[in-house]
Design an enzyme around this catalytic site. Structure first.
Site, PDB file in Angstrom:
ATOM      1  N   LYS A  47       0.833  -1.212   0.000  1.00 14.15           N
ATOM      2  CA  LYS A  47       0.000   0.000   0.000  1.00 14.15           C
ATOM      3  C   LYS A  47       0.866   1.260   0.000  1.00 14.15           C
ATOM      4  O   LYS A  47       0.365   2.369  -0.054  1.00 14.15           O
ATOM      5  CB  LYS A  47      -0.900   0.032   1.237  1.00 14.15           C
ATOM      6  CG  LYS A  47      -2.040  -0.959   1.247  1.00 14.15           C
ATOM      7  CD  LYS A  47      -3.119  -0.549   2.247  1.00 14.15           C
ATOM      8  CE  LYS A  47      -2.808  -0.975   3.642  1.00 14.15           C
ATOM      9  NZ  LYS A  47      -3.921  -0.693   4.575  1.00 14.15           N
ATOM     10  N   LYS A  49       2.690   2.187   2.594  1.00 14.20           N
ATOM     11  CA  LYS A  49       2.606   2.775   3.940  1.00 14.20           C
ATOM     12  C   LYS A  49       3.703   2.180   4.829  1.00 14.20           C
ATOM     13  O   LYS A  49       3.879   0.970   4.869  1.00 14.20           O
ATOM     14  CB  LYS A  49       1.253   2.434   4.573  1.00 14.20           C
ATOM     15  CG  LYS A  49       0.125   3.371   4.194  1.00 14.20           C
ATOM     16  CD  LYS A  49      -1.075   3.148   5.132  1.00 14.20           C
ATOM     17  CE  LYS A  49      -1.971   4.356   5.137  1.00 14.20           C
ATOM     18  NZ  LYS A  49      -3.077   4.239   6.090  1.00 14.20           N
TER      19      LYS A  49
HETATM   20  N1  C2G Z   1     -10.551   6.552   9.688  1.00 14.57           N
HETATM   21  C1  C2G Z   1     -11.565   7.368  10.173  1.00 14.57           C
HETATM   22  N2  C2G Z   1     -11.255   8.581  10.680  1.00 14.57           N
HETATM   23  C2  C2G Z   1      -9.959   9.006  10.720  1.00 14.57           C
HETATM   24  C3  C2G Z   1      -8.921   8.169  10.250  1.00 14.57           C
HETATM   25  C4  C2G Z   1      -9.242   6.932   9.730  1.00 14.57           C
HETATM   26  O1  C2G Z   1     -12.760   6.990  10.136  1.00 14.57           O
HETATM   27  N3  C2G Z   1      -9.688  10.235  11.237  1.00 14.57           N
HETATM   28  C5  C2G Z   1     -10.912   5.236   9.134  1.00 14.57           C
HETATM   29  C6  C2G Z   1     -10.543   5.104   7.663  1.00 14.57           C
HETATM   30  O2  C2G Z   1     -11.538   5.691   6.843  1.00 14.57           O
HETATM   31  C7  C2G Z   1     -10.482   3.586   7.493  1.00 14.57           C
HETATM   32  C8  C2G Z   1      -9.997   3.120   8.879  1.00 14.57           C
HETATM   33  O3  C2G Z   1     -10.186   4.225   9.784  1.00 14.57           O
HETATM   34  O4  C2G Z   1     -11.784   3.056   7.245  1.00 14.57           O
HETATM   35  C9  C2G Z   1      -8.552   2.679   8.884  1.00 14.57           C
HETATM   36  O5  C2G Z   1      -7.776   3.714   8.334  1.00 14.57           O
HETATM   37  P1  C2G Z   1      -6.257   3.358   7.948  1.00 14.57           P
HETATM   38  O6  C2G Z   1      -5.607   2.685   9.090  1.00 14.57           O
HETATM   39  O7  C2G Z   1      -5.633   4.570   7.331  1.00 14.57           O
HETATM   40  O8  C2G Z   1      -6.482   2.222   6.833  1.00 14.57           O
HETATM   41  P2  C2G Z   1      -6.144   2.305   5.277  1.00 14.57           P
HETATM   42  O9  C2G Z   1      -4.700   2.552   5.107  1.00 14.57           O
HETATM   43  O10 C2G Z   1      -7.147   3.213   4.689  1.00 14.57           O
HETATM   44  O11 C2G Z   1      -6.360   0.783   4.804  1.00 14.57           O
HETATM   45  O12 C2G Z   1      -8.227  -2.816   2.392  1.00 14.57           O
HETATM   46  C10 C2G Z   1      -8.488  -1.561   3.010  1.00 14.57           C
HETATM   47  C11 C2G Z   1      -7.221  -0.948   3.523  1.00 14.57           C
HETATM   48  O13 C2G Z   1      -6.514  -1.854   4.349  1.00 14.57           O
HETATM   49  C12 C2G Z   1      -7.547   0.334   4.288  1.00 14.57           C
END
Ligand code: C2G
Length: 131
Positions: A47, A49
């Site tokens: 990803k 990250k």
């Molecule tokens: N999220 C949120 N509010 C935030 C930050 C994150 O609601 N202030 C939510 C994101 O929208 C997501 C979840 O928390 O649904 C996890 O976010 P991340 O850890 O950044 O995950 P991501 O890198 O988006 O990976 O297959 C899907 C991926 O693995 C998602």
């Protein structure tokens, strides 16, 4: 009885914060159970990250939460349909930064995008520490 039996959501959940927790809490308002799929460090590399908190610790923190019923590994983009069918999930939820991206799952379960929690993110936390 809540509208859904078992929900699933996927993410990295690095530097666990209120945005992540509020997402889980809102999901548990409408689903009896919540499964969280946590991205492995190898999948995060795919990803693009880099995590501060290692995979095993990110999973341990999430597994300890009262609102989380099960934690599984997320190792690829392609595992969602199989996960949903194997676990019998009737709800898939992501924050709305992903709006539309997972609509291909609608034949298998209800797909819901919830508003992100404003003002907090793992990258903002990292930036404020590095100042
Ligand atoms: N999220 C949120 N509010 C935030 C930050 C994150 O609601 N202030 C939510 C994101 O929208 C997501 C979840 O928390 O649904 C996890 O976010 P991340 O850890 O950044 O995950 P991501 O890198 O988006 O990976 O297959 C899907 C991926 O693995 C998602």
């Amino acid at each position: 009885m809540k509208p859904y039996k078992r929900a699933i959501t996927y993410g990295t959940f690095d530097l666990f914060h209120m945005g992540h927790l509020r997402l889980f809490e809102r999901i548990k308002e409408i689903a009896e159970e919540l499964v969280v799929a946590v991205s492995s460090d190898a999948f995060n590399a795919i990803k693009g990250k880099i995590c501060v908190i290692p995979f095993e610790d990110r999973k341990h923190i999430i597994a300890a939460l009262r609102v989380v019923d099960q934690v599984i590994d997320e190792n690829s983009w392609e595992q969602k349909i199989e996960d949903i069918q194997k676990l019998g999930c009737d709800l898939f939820v992501m924050g709305d930064d992903w709006k539309g991206e997972f609509d291909f799952l609608t034949p298998y379960c209800h797909v819901l995008y919830l508003p992100r929690t404003e003002g907090v993110s793992s990258s903002e936390i990292k930036a404020s520490i590095q100042k």
